[in-house]
Design a protein around this motif. Structure first.
Motif, PDB file in Angstrom:
ATOM      1  N   MET A   1      14.878 -51.058 -10.252  1.00  0.00           N
ATOM      2  CA  MET A   1      16.137 -51.117  -9.528  1.00  0.00           C
ATOM      3  C   MET A   1      17.280 -50.588 -10.395  1.00  0.00           C
ATOM      4  O   MET A   1      18.300 -50.173  -9.904  1.00  0.00           O
ATOM      5  N   SER A   2      17.114 -50.568 -11.701  1.00  0.00           N
ATOM      6  CA  SER A   2      18.251 -50.150 -12.520  1.00  0.00           C
ATOM      7  C   SER A   2      18.294 -48.641 -12.651  1.00  0.00           C
ATOM      8  O   SER A   2      17.285 -47.970 -12.708  1.00  0.00           O
ATOM      9  N   GLU A   3      19.498 -48.131 -12.668  1.00  0.00           N
ATOM     10  CA  GLU A   3      19.680 -46.703 -12.902  1.00  0.00           C
ATOM     11  C   GLU A   3      20.681 -46.605 -14.032  1.00  0.00           C
ATOM     12  O   GLU A   3      21.787 -47.120 -13.933  1.00  0.00           O
TER      13      GLU A   3
ATOM     14  N   ILE B   1      23.462 -45.011 -16.138  1.00  0.00           N
ATOM     15  CA  ILE B   1      24.444 -43.959 -15.886  1.00  0.00           C
ATOM     16  C   ILE B   1      25.154 -43.599 -17.176  1.00  0.00           C
ATOM     17  O   ILE B   1      25.808 -44.421 -17.792  1.00  0.00           O
TER      18      ILE B   1
ATOM     19  N   GLY C   1      28.092 -41.184 -18.996  1.00  0.00           N
ATOM     20  CA  GLY C   1      29.394 -40.710 -18.540  1.00  0.00           C
ATOM     21  C   GLY C   1      29.376 -39.303 -17.995  1.00  0.00           C
ATOM     22  O   GLY C   1      30.150 -38.942 -17.127  1.00  0.00           O
TER      23      GLY C   1
ATOM     24  N   THR D   1      28.228 -36.578 -10.747  1.00  0.00           N
ATOM     25  CA  THR D   1      28.419 -37.602  -9.728  1.00  0.00           C
ATOM     26  C   THR D   1      28.022 -37.074  -8.361  1.00  0.00           C
ATOM     27  O   THR D   1      27.834 -35.887  -8.175  1.00  0.00           O
ATOM     28  N   GLU D   2      27.912 -37.968  -7.450  1.00  0.00           N
ATOM     29  CA  GLU D   2      27.674 -37.646  -6.044  1.00  0.00           C
ATOM     30  C   GLU D   2      26.348 -36.919  -5.829  1.00  0.00           C
ATOM     31  O   GLU D   2      26.140 -36.295  -4.821  1.00  0.00           O
ATOM     32  N   GLU D   3      25.462 -37.004  -6.793  1.00  0.00           N
ATOM     33  CA  GLU D   3      24.197 -36.302  -6.600  1.00  0.00           C
ATOM     34  C   GLU D   3      23.181 -37.248  -5.999  1.00  0.00           C
ATOM     35  O   GLU D   3      23.056 -38.381  -6.409  1.00  0.00           O
ATOM     36  N   THR D   4      22.458 -36.785  -5.053  1.00  0.00           N
ATOM     37  CA  THR D   4      21.429 -37.621  -4.454  1.00  0.00           C
ATOM     38  C   THR D   4      20.373 -37.953  -5.491  1.00  0.00           C
ATOM     39  O   THR D   4      19.878 -37.069  -6.167  1.00  0.00           O
ATOM     40  N   VAL D   5      20.057 -39.202  -5.635  1.00  0.00           N
ATOM     41  CA  VAL D   5      19.054 -39.593  -6.635  1.00  0.00           C
ATOM     42  C   VAL D   5      17.804 -40.070  -5.924  1.00  0.00           C
ATOM     43  O   VAL D   5      17.824 -41.063  -5.231  1.00  0.00           O
ATOM     44  N   VAL D   6      16.773 -39.328  -6.091  1.00  0.00           N
ATOM     45  CA  VAL D   6      15.503 -39.772  -5.527  1.00  0.00           C
ATOM     46  C   VAL D   6      14.914 -40.787  -6.490  1.00  0.00           C
ATOM     47  O   VAL D   6      15.071 -40.685  -7.695  1.00  0.00           O
ATOM     48  N   ASN D   7      14.284 -41.787  -5.948  1.00  0.00           N
ATOM     49  CA  ASN D   7      13.849 -42.895  -6.783  1.00  0.00           C
ATOM     50  C   ASN D   7      12.838 -42.479  -7.823  1.00  0.00           C
ATOM     51  O   ASN D   7      11.688 -42.227  -7.520  1.00  0.00           O
TER      52      ASN D   7
ATOM     53  N   GLN E   1      11.718 -43.745 -11.877  1.00  0.00           N
ATOM     54  CA  GLN E   1      11.997 -44.780 -12.885  1.00  0.00           C
ATOM     55  C   GLN E   1      12.461 -44.135 -14.191  1.00  0.00           C
ATOM     56  O   GLN E   1      11.722 -43.397 -14.815  1.00  0.00           O
TER      57      GLN E   1
ATOM     58  N   PRO F   1      24.981 -50.744 -18.584  1.00  0.00           N
ATOM     59  CA  PRO F   1      26.334 -51.161 -18.187  1.00  0.00           C
ATOM     60  C   PRO F   1      26.346 -52.560 -17.575  1.00  0.00           C
ATOM     61  O   PRO F   1      27.310 -53.306 -17.730  1.00  0.00           O
ATOM     62  N   GLU F   2      25.256 -52.895 -16.917  1.00  0.00           N
ATOM     63  CA  GLU F   2      25.168 -54.214 -16.304  1.00  0.00           C
ATOM     64  C   GLU F   2      25.213 -55.308 -17.350  1.00  0.00           C
ATOM     65  O   GLU F   2      25.890 -56.326 -17.175  1.00  0.00           O
TER      66      GLU F   2
END
Lengths: 120, 447
Positions: free
Chosen positions: A1-3, A5, A7, A11-17, A19, A29-30
């Motif tokens: 579930m984590s992605e 990121i 800097g 941005t705004e790019e579709t990310v296909v799942n 791992q 970051p979480e």
């Protein structure tokens, strides 16, 4: 579930799942945010999604001893212009039980219902 | 540079209409809480926190301008639910409309289900465009005539009148939910529907209001052991025995009503495995699913959690087939989002008519579309500034770090009070309805 990121990630790019491999040297970051929260609220429990949070959610709206209590709290909120305080974690902000209601204290009957502004 | 994708490479979204007050002082009652097109797309219903429903109807395309789609104008509005107080439990029952679901049309009248936290109502919306005139014993204004003055008899006839649209409550389905209703879903059999609250799901017959069947019950014997709640539920679009429900832990269960009367045992469990080393205080909260929607085909379902949209193939339980990041930049803001409660916002999501594009809302009155085929996505904004008729919406971009380009907005400048939680897509055309706090925007593709 984590992605993870970085800097510079586009941005705004579709990310296909897919791992991503966890880089041990980079803190997610979480986890940084979690450390921030624990620093501010050291007494915060370790099971945020557990039963305390859920039970508060289930009993949303249930905070009055009786209807007199309820009506007094409504009158107080109206006078003080408090924002609606019901939240998942704090359990609402109205004060109850500190005044015995009398007919003069109770708020006016709710005024006749106005039409929606969407229909205007 | 991304195109304004959504339904193909060449789709450009234009402003069409906006409904609601312009002023910034928003009364709580005016907060829009649900938006839903009917099955033909001719009608668009909204519900609000004040318990009111407003239905818009699409005007027929004008013969002079065949390129322009009809506008949506007010068709009917009524007070669906009123605030109540449960004196026995000292519980305030909000009149806020949580969901509206249309029934497929069977005759001249339209029917919809609307629900607040506790009670579901079936509303009939019908048109009256003629009335009987020429009574023998009554004047046209309703006064009774003196029978002794009646010397001839006539047969009353129907005469045309100005169109009147009437909404009347035909059924009230009450007292079946201890907890707060979050979903209703009409079955493809058009005879039954389900209603789901935090812990239970009930099955109703549309004709019968004094009883319902409990089909899911996840309430633990000891409430101290409660670990998850039901967040959304929906019937399969064409298999009348199948429904799904999502949980606050990010799982979806598919149930088959043929298997047993009580569907506590799921037929399928959809869950994405999580790397335990990534787990944080926020993991469970942001994995909570706020909406689940089947594709029109019934082959896929989409779930929305706090940061992403996931598409699942019903034949594969182990993980979603597609994942789209809605606003990943918020992952490094979770602490403040927890403090201001935004982390608990429940965003909805929707499919376009042919299941090729999905849409969901975000903050700052932004909404996002993901084109599954072209692998493109776009961020658009619902704002009064871009509200000139037929003006093309400019794609928006959030700057996550480094140098902010012109026209980009930085994460810290986002307005978290401007949330788009509810969006709807016309069942056939590229027309979308997007609800900001108290305004309803209608956009359509440039023809």
């Amino acid at each position: 579930m984590s992605e993870e990121i970085e800097g510079t990630k586009t941005t705004e790019e579709t990310v296909v799942n897919d791992q991503n491999e966890m880089d041990d040297k980079v803190t997610s970051p979480e986890k940084v945010e979690e450390a921030k929260l624990k620093a501010r609220y050291p007494n915060l429990g370790h099971k945020p999604g557990g039963s305390d949070l859920l039970r508060k959610r289930l009993t949303k709206g249930q905070k009055y001893f009786d209807s007199g209590d309820y009506n007094m709290a409504k009158a107080k909120v109206k006078n003080k212009q408090l924002p609606a305080a019901a939240s998942e974690k704090s359990g609402g902000g109205e004060i109850t039980g500190d005044h015995i209601p009398t007919p003069q204290d109770l708020p006016q009957r709710k005024p006749s219902l106005v039409a929606s502004k969407l229909a205007g | 540079v991304l195109g304004a994708g959504g339904g193909g490479n060449d789709v450009q979204w234009c402003f069409s209409q906006v409904k609601g007050a312009i002023d910034d002082d928003v009364a709580e009652a005016d907060i829009i809480s649900t938006v839903e097109f009917n099955h033909s797309g001719e009608l668009l219903a909204t519900g609000d926190k004040g318990g009111r429903v407003v239905i818009f109807q699409q005007e027929l395309e004008s013969k002079n301008q065949p390129q322009c789609r009809g506008e949506y104008n007010v068709y009917s509005t009524f007070q669906s639910h009123e605030p109540e107080f449960d004196y026995l439990k000292s519980l305030e029952i909000e009149e806020k409309i949580n969901k509206i679901r249309w029934l497929p049309q069977k005759n001249a009248a339209q029917f919809l289900l609307s629900t607040n936290d506790k009670t579901i109502k079936l509303w009939k919306i019908s048109e009256r465009d003629k009335r009987p005139e020429g009574y023998n014993l009554k004047e046209e204004d309703g006064r009774y005539r003196d029978p002794t003055t009646v010397t001839t008899l006539r047969v009353p006839v129907f005469q045309p009148m100005d169109l009147m649209v009437e909404a009347s409550p035909r059924r009230v389905f009450a007292n079946a939910h201890t907890y707060h209703i979050n979903s209703i879903s009409v079955n493809s059999d058009c005879e039954t529907y389900l209603s789901a609250d935090d812990l239970r799901i009930n099955l109703w017959n549309l004709e019968i209001t004094d009883r319902s069947f409990n089909i899911v019950d996840i309430k633990p014997v000891n409430m101290e052991e409660l670990t998850e709640v039901i967040t959304a539920a929906e019937f399969h679009p064409n298999q009348c025995n199948t429904f799904v429900y999502s949980s606050s832990k990010g799982t979806i269960r598919l149930c088959d009503m043929r298997a047993s009367a009580l569907c506590d045992q799921h037929s399928k469990l959809f869950e994405e495995p999580e790397d335990p080393s990534n787990r944080s205080f926020f993991s469970e909260i942001i994995s909570s699913i706020s909406d689940v929607k089947f594709s029109h085909s019934g082959r896929y379902m989409m779930t929305r959690d706090y940061l992403s949209v996931k598409i699942w193939d019903l034949n594969m339980e182990s993980r979603p087939v597609e994942t789209y990041q809605v606003h990943e930049y918020l992952r490094s803001k979770l602490c403040s989002l927890y403090e201001n409660d935004c982390i608990f916002d429940k965003f909805e999501c929707c499919w376009n008519g042919n299941d090729s594009v999905v849409m969901t809302g975000s903050y700052n009155n932004f909404f996002r579309m993901f084109d599954r085929g072209y692998r493109q996505d776009v961020t658009l904004e619902a704002s009064r500034e871009s509200s000139k008729p037929r003006s093309v919406l400019k794609p928006r971009k959030v700057c996550t770090g480094g140098k902010r380009k012109k026209d980009e907005i930085s994460v810290d400048s986002l307005d978290f009070n401007k949330k788009i939680l509810h969006t709807a897509w016309h069942p056939q055309d590229n027309i979308i309805a997007v609800a900001t706090t108290n305004n309803l925007y209608i956009f359509q593709d440039k023809l």
